[in-house]
Design a protein around this motif. Sequence first.
Motif: not given
Length: 157
Positions: A54-59, A61-62, A89-90, A149, A151
């Motif tokens: 999920p961390g990579y999914v959320v980030l 775009d960044q 996990h989209n 992770k 981040e």
Amino acid sequence: MIEQGQNLPAATLSQLTDDGMVEHPVTELFADKTVVLFAVPGAFTPTCSAAHLPGYVVLADQLKAKGVDIIACVSVNDAFVMKAWGEAHNASELMMLGDGDASFTQSLGLEMDTASFGGVRSQRYAMIIKNGVVTQLNVEAPKTFEVSKAEAILAAL
């Protein structure tokens, strides 16, 4: 174990796409690209599903805004499992790659034997690859989740 400054070894990873199974030679897939590759011990496992993927999914775009061409997740699972896990996990912005026989993981020297839990699996790690060369390698100590992770990799770019 592979080290920073080394080329990725020749190996093949599998990806189940909407068009069918694709076998990716690693040396071709990661040539002329900046890639973030992270590995998990197993799809659908607690830390992997609750935090790592999920961390990579959320980030995503960044990470891509920092020049990353491909964000790829690899596990010693088959491509069918990796596709299903990505869909759950989209993770549509990520390549979900299977290393079903652990040959890629073993060629990196990043395998671990979990015995009856699942046999040979990957250690948890993340790397930045530029034109097939590992420029950053963050391998987690057993039972930790800090340096691999999303981040941490975003900060390293």
